[in-house]
Scaffold this active site. Structure first.
Site, short mmCIF file in Angstrom:
data_model
loop_
_atom_site.label_atom_id
_atom_site.label_comp_id
_atom_site.label_asym_id
_atom_site.label_seq_id
_atom_site.Cartn_x
_atom_site.Cartn_y
_atom_site.Cartn_z
N LEU A 122 -9.32 6.56 -19.56
CA LEU A 122 -8.28 5.79 -18.87
C LEU A 122 -6.89 6.31 -19.21
O LEU A 122 -5.98 6.30 -18.40
CB LEU A 122 -8.37 4.31 -19.25
CG LEU A 122 -9.49 3.48 -18.64
CD1 LEU A 122 -9.49 2.08 -19.25
CD2 LEU A 122 -9.33 3.39 -17.13
N PRO A 129 -7.70 8.11 -27.64
CA PRO A 129 -7.98 7.88 -26.23
C PRO A 129 -8.47 6.47 -25.94
O PRO A 129 -9.02 5.81 -26.81
CB PRO A 129 -9.06 8.91 -25.91
CG PRO A 129 -9.75 9.12 -27.22
CD PRO A 129 -8.70 8.99 -28.28
N ASP A 240 5.72 -6.26 -32.01
CA ASP A 240 5.81 -5.00 -31.27
C ASP A 240 5.78 -5.28 -29.76
O ASP A 240 5.07 -4.61 -29.01
CB ASP A 240 4.68 -4.06 -31.66
CG ASP A 240 4.96 -2.60 -31.27
OD1 ASP A 240 6.15 -2.27 -31.04
OD2 ASP A 240 4.02 -1.81 -31.19
#
Length: 423
Positions: A122, A129, A240
């Site tokens: 994706l 990944p 974050d």
């Protein structure tokens, strides 16, 4: 003889007393030991870790508590490397962690099969990944593979599973499983078919988000943060928040993701370095090294301005915002050019006003996330009322025209009848 009997009784009494004293000491000693062991175990299970240094680049998070000299770019192959000698996950710790989180632990071979041998990529995340996978039951998921040689990555992994094992909300990306097998650490999330908000705002390959979609996304994000701050027990600080960590489902509804940096508000560990993503970090946090809920509010204010302007925080967004703040309608000058004409300028100004409050230099003067949610909701409600009113007016005008047309038709029929009668 009597004297000796008294001595015997006294001796027996003293012996019994000493025995009881020793027994009590042993009993309380065992209780103290068990209580201490229990507290130590609870502390270990509740400990929250932080995210590591990430590869430098746009939207990357960082952790200056680690040595910057040790930060290196790691090339990730298409297939996750196997590291069976991983010392952090012993068999005992895996079992204890699985039981504590309540989230299923999938075998490596199941994940391998679901991702078609780790070929259905994706994208590339900060720690490796991300693959699309179809589980045996037919569920489509996203599998995030963490770097097997990163101790900090292991801490992020533990944080994600620990928190998301107990956090459930429609505006949070759900963790549906994980894998700790053959030295690998993988996180299995619900699949978000439209990717990240950042991709929609900054990728030329994506279509332009409408203003209505942007308002709804802002509201969705606020609801997700509101659950973390006010709904979770204990409350959770994300730490974050950024457009890259906001994912969109098939209906373009937004969900907050990536909890590797998050911590519970009651956590009182010592923070030894700056953690977060450049452009989104609260300046007060930079100067004090103290991250609070109001630091999350600051990051959300940045995201609101991203939705308004489509300017990335690492591309001088705040300079544009500060210039625009010099006039009441200054935000009109920095509005995303792709939605000019479609966006109601007053609504954009109202949303910018909320964002400015979130960015107040004094944290205690920033609004709570509940107040922010209500303010965004009011913009949405005014928009809906206006649309309904316009629709109602349109229907009224259409109705009047239809009535006039019917009347004219009737008049023509009557005139035709009169003409035939006259003949």
């Amino acid at each position: 003889m009597v004297h000796k009997a008294d001595l015997v009784i006294i001796g027996i009494s003293v012996g019994v007393a000493v025995g009881l004293l020793v027994a009590l000491l042993i009993f309380f000693g065992i209780r103290w030991y068990k209580r201490r062991a229990h507290l130590r175990q609870c502390a270990n299970e509740r400990s929250v870790s932080v995210l590591p240094i990430r590869t430098n680049g746009l939207d990357t998070s960082f952790d200056t508590s680690a040595s910057l000299s040790s930060s290196v770019t790691v090339r990730v192959s298409d297939y996750p490397a196997k590291n069976p000698q991983s010392s952090w996950w012993s068999h005992h710790s895996k079992d204890r962690f699985a039981s504590a989180s309540g989230i299923p632990n999938y075998p490596y071979k199941d994940i391998q099969r679901a991702t078609q041998g780790f070929t259905n990529v994706l994208g590339q995340g900060s720690f490796g990944p991300v693959y699309k996978a179809i589980m045996p039951a037919g569920e489509v998921v996203a599998v995030k593979v963490l770097a097997s040689n990163s101790k900090q990555g292991e801490k992020e992994f533990q944080t994600e599973v620990s928190l998301l094992g107990r956090l459930h909300h429609r505006n949070l990306v759900n963790l549906v499983g994980y894998c700790v097998d053959k030295g690998q650490r993988m996180l299995v999330y619900q699949f978000m078919s439209n990717g990240s908000l950042a991709n929609f705002l900054y990728s030329e390959e994506k279509r332009t988000l409408t203003w209505d979609e942007r308002l709804q996304i802002a509201l969705d994000i606020s609801h997700g943060i509101e659950y973390l701050h006010d709904g979770a027990v204990p409350p959770v600080i994300h730490r974050d928040l950024k457009s890259a960590n906001i994912l969109l489902d098939q209906f373009m509804r937004a969900k907050v993701a990536d909890f590797g940096l998050s911590k519970e508000e009651v956590y009182d560990g010592h923070n030894s370095g700056l953690k977060g993503t450049y452009g989104y970090i609260d300046p007060v946090y930079i100067s004090t090294n103290k991250f609070t809920m109001k630091s999350d509010i600051y990051s959300f204010g940045i995201i609101l301005f991203e939705l308004i302007t489509a300017i990335h925080p690492q591309q001088n967004l705040m300079e544009y915002v500060n210039l625009a703040a010099m006039s009441p309608d200054g935000v009109d000058e920095i509005l995303d050019t792709k939605i000019i004409g479609e966006c109601n300028p007053q609504e954009a100004r109202s949303l910018a006003h909320i964002a400015h409050k979130c960015l107040h230099k004094t944290p205690r003067k920033r609004p709570s996330i509940g107040e922010v949610s209500q303010a965004i909701l009011k913009i949405k409600q005014r928009r809906l009322v206006k649309e309904d009113t316009m629709s109602f007016v349109g229907e009224e005008v259409s109705g009047v025209l239809n009535r006039i047309e019917r009347q004219q038709t009737e008049l023509r029929k009557m005139a035709s009848i009169d003409e035939r009668a006259a003949e």
